[in-house]
Design an enzyme around this catalytic site. Sequence first.
Site, PDB file in Angstrom:
ATOM      1  N   HIS A 185      -7.527   2.508  -0.594  1.00  0.00           N
ATOM      2  CA  HIS A 185      -7.817   2.764  -1.997  1.00  0.00           C
ATOM      3  C   HIS A 185      -8.066   1.447  -2.714  1.00  0.00           C
ATOM      4  O   HIS A 185      -7.409   0.449  -2.464  1.00  0.00           O
ATOM      5  CB  HIS A 185      -6.711   3.580  -2.680  1.00  0.00           C
ATOM      6  CG  HIS A 185      -5.324   3.028  -2.565  1.00  0.00           C
ATOM      7  ND1 HIS A 185      -4.575   3.116  -1.413  1.00  0.00           N
ATOM      8  CD2 HIS A 185      -4.536   2.413  -3.477  1.00  0.00           C
ATOM      9  CE1 HIS A 185      -3.382   2.572  -1.614  1.00  0.00           C
ATOM     10  NE2 HIS A 185      -3.340   2.132  -2.860  1.00  0.00           N
ATOM     11  N   GLN A 215       0.871  -1.171   0.000  1.00  0.00           N
ATOM     12  CA  GLN A 215       0.000   0.000   0.000  1.00  0.00           C
ATOM     13  C   GLN A 215       0.912   1.227   0.000  1.00  0.00           C
ATOM     14  O   GLN A 215       1.359   1.690   1.042  1.00  0.00           O
ATOM     15  CB  GLN A 215      -0.915  -0.033   1.238  1.00  0.00           C
ATOM     16  CG  GLN A 215      -2.011   0.998   1.225  1.00  0.00           C
ATOM     17  CD  GLN A 215      -2.887   0.890   2.479  1.00  0.00           C
ATOM     18  OE1 GLN A 215      -2.514   0.284   3.479  1.00  0.00           O
ATOM     19  NE2 GLN A 215      -4.054   1.491   2.403  1.00  0.00           N
ATOM     20  N   HIS A 241      -8.202  -0.375  -6.320  1.00  0.00           N
ATOM     21  CA  HIS A 241      -7.730  -0.303  -7.704  1.00  0.00           C
ATOM     22  C   HIS A 241      -8.807  -0.866  -8.621  1.00  0.00           C
ATOM     23  O   HIS A 241      -9.325  -1.962  -8.374  1.00  0.00           O
ATOM     24  CB  HIS A 241      -6.464  -1.158  -7.888  1.00  0.00           C
ATOM     25  CG  HIS A 241      -5.299  -0.705  -7.082  1.00  0.00           C
ATOM     26  ND1 HIS A 241      -4.324   0.111  -7.592  1.00  0.00           N
ATOM     27  CD2 HIS A 241      -4.952  -0.961  -5.791  1.00  0.00           C
ATOM     28  CE1 HIS A 241      -3.410   0.339  -6.660  1.00  0.00           C
ATOM     29  NE2 HIS A 241      -3.767  -0.304  -5.556  1.00  0.00           N
ATOM     30  N   VAL A 300       0.446   4.375  -0.545  1.00  0.00           N
ATOM     31  CA  VAL A 300      -0.095   5.513   0.199  1.00  0.00           C
ATOM     32  C   VAL A 300      -0.958   4.936   1.320  1.00  0.00           C
ATOM     33  O   VAL A 300      -1.883   4.165   1.042  1.00  0.00           O
ATOM     34  CB  VAL A 300      -0.926   6.451  -0.709  1.00  0.00           C
ATOM     35  CG1 VAL A 300      -1.569   7.558   0.098  1.00  0.00           C
ATOM     36  CG2 VAL A 300      -0.054   7.022  -1.818  1.00  0.00           C
TER      37      VAL A 300
END
Length: 138
Positions: free
Chosen positions: A97, A91, A99, A93
């Site tokens: 999130h 990960q 994808h 960041v």
Amino acid sequence: MSDCLFCSIASGAAPGFMVATTPTAAAFLDVRPVFKGHVLVVPKTHVVTLGDLDPAEIPEYFGFVQRIARAVETGLSAGGTFVAINNRVSQSVPHLHTHVVPRTKGDGLKGFFWPRTKYESDEEALSFAEKISTVMSS
């Protein structure tokens, strides 16, 4: 969170190739896509992993991910999508999130090896964002 890149993009404080937003989530192009049109979907509130996401927000968040996946397929004439989440490991960041990667038969993606590419220009990236965004708006 002021020092989180994804919070900054989702809020509009940092540049990003925005595809679509809801009151609680944002979708924008990955700047190092597996394939062009690779979208990241993030909650607007800072959470690090899927386990940190408020359970009450899960239906809305994944409903948005589902709509983005459909828009990627339709807007880019993709054969399908690869949808994935990394929690902590890989990960890049530390903000949840998802994808959404456009796929075509014979595209060369095998297992979890993710070769990366680049957009030739901001204009090219914007054209991919607009194709997906157009589907999201209809």
